[in-house]
Design an enzyme around this catalytic site. Structure first.
Site, mmCIF file in Angstrom:
data_model
loop_
_atom_site.group_PDB
_atom_site.id
_atom_site.type_symbol
_atom_site.label_atom_id
_atom_site.label_comp_id
_atom_site.label_asym_id
_atom_site.label_seq_id
_atom_site.Cartn_x
_atom_site.Cartn_y
_atom_site.Cartn_z
ATOM 1 N N HIS A 164 42.949 27.951 -84.179
ATOM 2 C CA HIS A 164 41.546 27.689 -84.550
ATOM 3 C C HIS A 164 41.229 26.190 -84.512
ATOM 4 O O HIS A 164 40.325 25.713 -85.201
ATOM 5 C CB HIS A 164 41.206 28.244 -85.930
ATOM 6 C CG HIS A 164 41.689 29.648 -86.151
ATOM 7 N ND1 HIS A 164 40.915 30.744 -85.881
ATOM 8 C CD2 HIS A 164 42.891 30.113 -86.582
ATOM 9 C CE1 HIS A 164 41.604 31.851 -86.149
ATOM 10 N NE2 HIS A 164 42.822 31.493 -86.569
ATOM 11 N N SER A 285 31.494 3.021 -68.554
ATOM 12 C CA SER A 285 30.098 3.371 -68.741
ATOM 13 C C SER A 285 29.248 2.213 -68.286
ATOM 14 O O SER A 285 29.624 1.051 -68.437
ATOM 15 C CB SER A 285 29.844 3.681 -70.211
ATOM 16 O OG SER A 285 28.479 3.478 -70.518
ATOM 17 N N LYS A 291 33.555 1.837 -73.363
ATOM 18 C CA LYS A 291 33.954 3.182 -72.951
ATOM 19 C C LYS A 291 35.015 3.231 -71.854
ATOM 20 O O LYS A 291 34.975 2.465 -70.892
ATOM 21 C CB LYS A 291 32.719 3.966 -72.450
ATOM 22 C CG LYS A 291 31.728 4.316 -73.516
ATOM 23 C CD LYS A 291 32.290 5.233 -74.597
ATOM 24 C CE LYS A 291 32.452 6.656 -74.118
ATOM 25 N NZ LYS A 291 31.168 7.341 -73.941
ATOM 26 N N GLU A 298 37.596 15.874 -67.040
ATOM 27 C CA GLU A 298 36.318 16.570 -67.245
ATOM 28 C C GLU A 298 35.870 17.283 -65.971
ATOM 29 O O GLU A 298 35.396 18.418 -66.009
ATOM 30 C CB GLU A 298 35.245 15.573 -67.678
ATOM 31 C CG GLU A 298 35.484 15.000 -69.072
ATOM 32 C CD GLU A 298 34.565 13.816 -69.346
ATOM 33 O OE1 GLU A 298 33.337 14.001 -69.346
ATOM 34 O OE2 GLU A 298 35.083 12.696 -69.539
#
Ligand code: ARG
Length: 482
Positions: A164, A285, A291, A298
């Protein structure tokens, strides 16, 4: 120059037609824009067919010689980019046949004896896909090896195992990685299985019913390296199960990749901080200077959607088709091509991102996944990952498990209130919760002790994990090293 019926596409199949195809229909029905990718397979199939026709005395030896010479030139023109693909000639098959006939005359027109584009295209895709399968198999091995070698360095690196997404019990990072090795090993088995059913020869089915010429299908199968024949001509020209199976294999594999990618994204986030990726696999970024984004992971996760979509497209393509060949089948190619390309590119980059690359000159490995054992250990400690171990300790002292579970819940509550780890609670306070808690409870409460104790086959104990690594290494060793 001999009359070439393929020169004018409106007459390619018969003189029956009284007007040329509309330009719109031509563009709509043509597949040469993408199926030219099958050219090599198409030529290989044609050569095998022609040689068999000559051996069976369906065509004279001189025709075979002309066809061989012509196809060699066509192959060369295609390879060197000099081949002139024509939309009017619809697809890869008619383009090649037309050029062949232009080059060698009547012999070229005899190539299609006892054959239809229906069994031709089915043969071409199978041949092509077999080659791609043989290129993808080693990529799966490479990814497994990358995971395995990283695992070998981390059999004693403790991290929280989750259920979980809540801290559950300690596991080693190696154990976690080996879960993915198992997944990709199953994918490799599935791929081998897909190959067996892909590698059967449809040629000889002709349009749908077989043919009246004395073809030797077995000889063609042998020449092209097929393991067997498609045994029913109607099924031979209309079966695309092998494409469905490949897309299913690819989808399952991409789901595995996607789960790994998701974990990499999570692990690299500031909140986990379990790993870091080399800069070469990250992007920045344009607005936030701090970043470093795990774009590759991804995208791999995102591309799984595309491959799963192709599986749905192919399943839907097949579901309503009556026997035998229908033009619908032309729609099998683009999803299949993109599935192959997406999967291959994804496996390659994931293997590299996990394992890094080896410098050819120095032999030094760099760029692989960087593990932060301290952060993993801290997360396991914070989450009271050894609570089950304390319960197991009480069970060994004779308490029923359910009662032990209750006692430990109180211990965790106490530790939470104090803001300390279970192992940091004074023994006296633990004993106040239950007198059976002994001084030896401490050992069970350490992360290392917890890990060691889970020594069932398939468990996370370092010794068990090392055995698994050995087993996988043997399995993945090149044939010669066995
Ligand atoms: N381009 C076609 C395909 O991809 C080749 C087979 C065409 N056969 C036919 N009878 N129209 O399926």
């Amino acid at each position: 120059m001999a009359h070439n019926p393929l020169d004018k596409k409106s007459q390619a199949w018969s003189a029956l037609f009284s007007e040329p195809m509309s330009a719109l229909v031509q563009r709509y029905t043509a597949s040469v824009g993408f199926d030219r990718r099958l050219a090599q397979a198409d030529i290989a199939g044609s050569l095998a067919h022609a040689r068999m026709l000559a051996a069976q005395r369906v065509i004279p030896a001189q025709d075979l010689a002309d066809i061989e010479r012509g196809l060699a030139q066509v192959a060369q023109e295609i390879e060197t980019g000099r081949f002139e693909w024509k939309l009017e000639l619809e697809d890869v098959h008619l383009n090649i046949e037309a050029r062949l006939t232009q080059l060698v005359g009547d012999a070229g027109k005899r190539l299609h004896t006892g054959r239809s584009r229906n069994d031709q295209v089915a043969t071409d895709i199978r041949l092509w896909l077999r080659g791609e399968i043989d290129a993808i198999a080693p990529l799966l091995v490479q990814l497994q090896r990358a995971l395995l070698e990283l695992a070998a360095q981390h059999t004693d690196t403790v991290m929280p195992g989750f259920t979980h997404l809540q801290v559950a019990q300690p596991v080693s990072f190696a154990h976690h990685l080996l879960a993915y090795v198992e997944m990709f090993a199953r994918d490799a088995e599935r791929l081998a299985d897909v190959r067996r059913r892909t590698n059967r020869l449809p040629l000889g089915a002709a349009a749908l019913a077989g043919t009246s010429y004395p073809l030797d299908r077995e000889a063609v199968a042998r020449a092209l390296g097929f393991d067997g024949l498609c045994e029913n001509s109607l099924d031979a020209v209309s079966d695309r199960d092998f494409a469905l199976e490949f897309a299913a294999f690819a989808s399952i594999t991409m789901v595995h990749v996607s789960r790994l990618a998701e974990e990499i994204v999570l692990w690299m986030s500031q909140n986990f901080g379990f790993i870091d990726l080399a800069d070469r696999y990250c992007t920045g970024s344009s607005i936030m200077p701090q970043k470093r984004n795990p774009d590759v992971a991804e995208l791999a996760r995102g591309k799984s959607g595309r491959v799963i979509g192709h599986l749905m497209a192919l399943l839907t393509l097949m579901k309503g088709q009556p026997l035998a060949y229908n033009k619908d089948n032309q729609e099998d190619k683009e999803p299949l091509f993109d599935t192959v390309d997406t999967l291959a590119a994804t496996l390659r980059i994931m293997a590299e991102m996990v394992g890094g690359t080896v410098d050819a000159a120095t032999g030094a490995r760099s760029g692989g996944l960087r593990v932060k054992p301290e952060a993993m250990r801290a997360a396991a400690t914070r989450g009271y990952a050894t609570a089950t171990d304390l319960a197991d300790h009480l069970v060994k002292k004779g308490l029923p498990f359910r009662d032990a579970h209750e006692v430990v819940a109180h211990a965790v509550k106490l530790a939470l209130e104090r803001g300390v780890d279970l192992a940091e609670l004074p023994l006296a306070e633990l004993q106040a919760l239950h007198p059976s808690i002994g001084a030896d409870a401490r050992d069970a409460l350490t992360l290392q002790g917890s890990l060691q104790s889970r020594a069932t086959r398939g468990g996370t104990a370092p010794q068990r994990v090392r055995e698994q690594i050995e087993r996988h290494r043997l399995r993945l060793a090149p044939e010669a090293a066995r």
